[in-house]
Write a protein that holds these residues in place. Sequence first.
Motif: not given
Length: 235
Positions: A104-107, A123-127
């Motif tokens: 997700i962070l990679a797009g 983990v999700v909170g960082k997104l």
Amino acid sequence: MMAIGKRLKKANGNVDRAKFYALGDAVATVKSNATAKFDETVEIAMNLGIDPRHADQQVRGMVVLPNGTGKTVRVAVFARAAKAEEAKAAGADLVGADDLAEQILAGNMDFDRCIATPDMMGVVGKLGKVLGPRGLMPNPKLGTVTPNVAEAVKAAKGGSVEFRAEKTGIVHAGVGKASFSAEALEENVKAFVAAINRAKPAGAKGTYVEKVSLSSSMGPGLKLDVQALVAALNA
């Protein structure tokens, strides 16, 4: 463009702007006006007597439409071990943990709904900055943070619709496709309106449901008879 103009002109000619339609008549008219070259989405808009700027007047939730939305929904699930296997078995399109976060962070955002087990929220909170603006952040109030991932995946795939009042107090949603039967569309509309009624916030004063309109993606809107619609829900 001329062909589109003629089509819309004809559709507008079939609508009485001053009339408040019974649900059955509105659905029939919307279906007859949906003449685009694709299967148009039937959309509902509800004007609510709320001010979402106040914390006690928020309207947000999830409803499972009895006949689905007619839309293919891709679901991503944050889960590990047995819960990850449950999600896959239920039909989730993307399942993972830190690896999914990296995608997700990679797009890689090729999904329409995001679900997470409670233990994955670290983990999700960082997104949040990525998922939040797109309305994809899992939320326990919407049933997208849950240990019952299989149930949540099936609901998302089967026709669950998230709703949230805009700043102007309007709620929009797709409630099916023009190709649906009139009966199926009516059932979906009733289910959606009932969900909005159940979500009435404590701070709402006066008339809660002020206006309701129905349209297809490319067609004109029709005003519904709100009193008759609400009465039908209570019948």
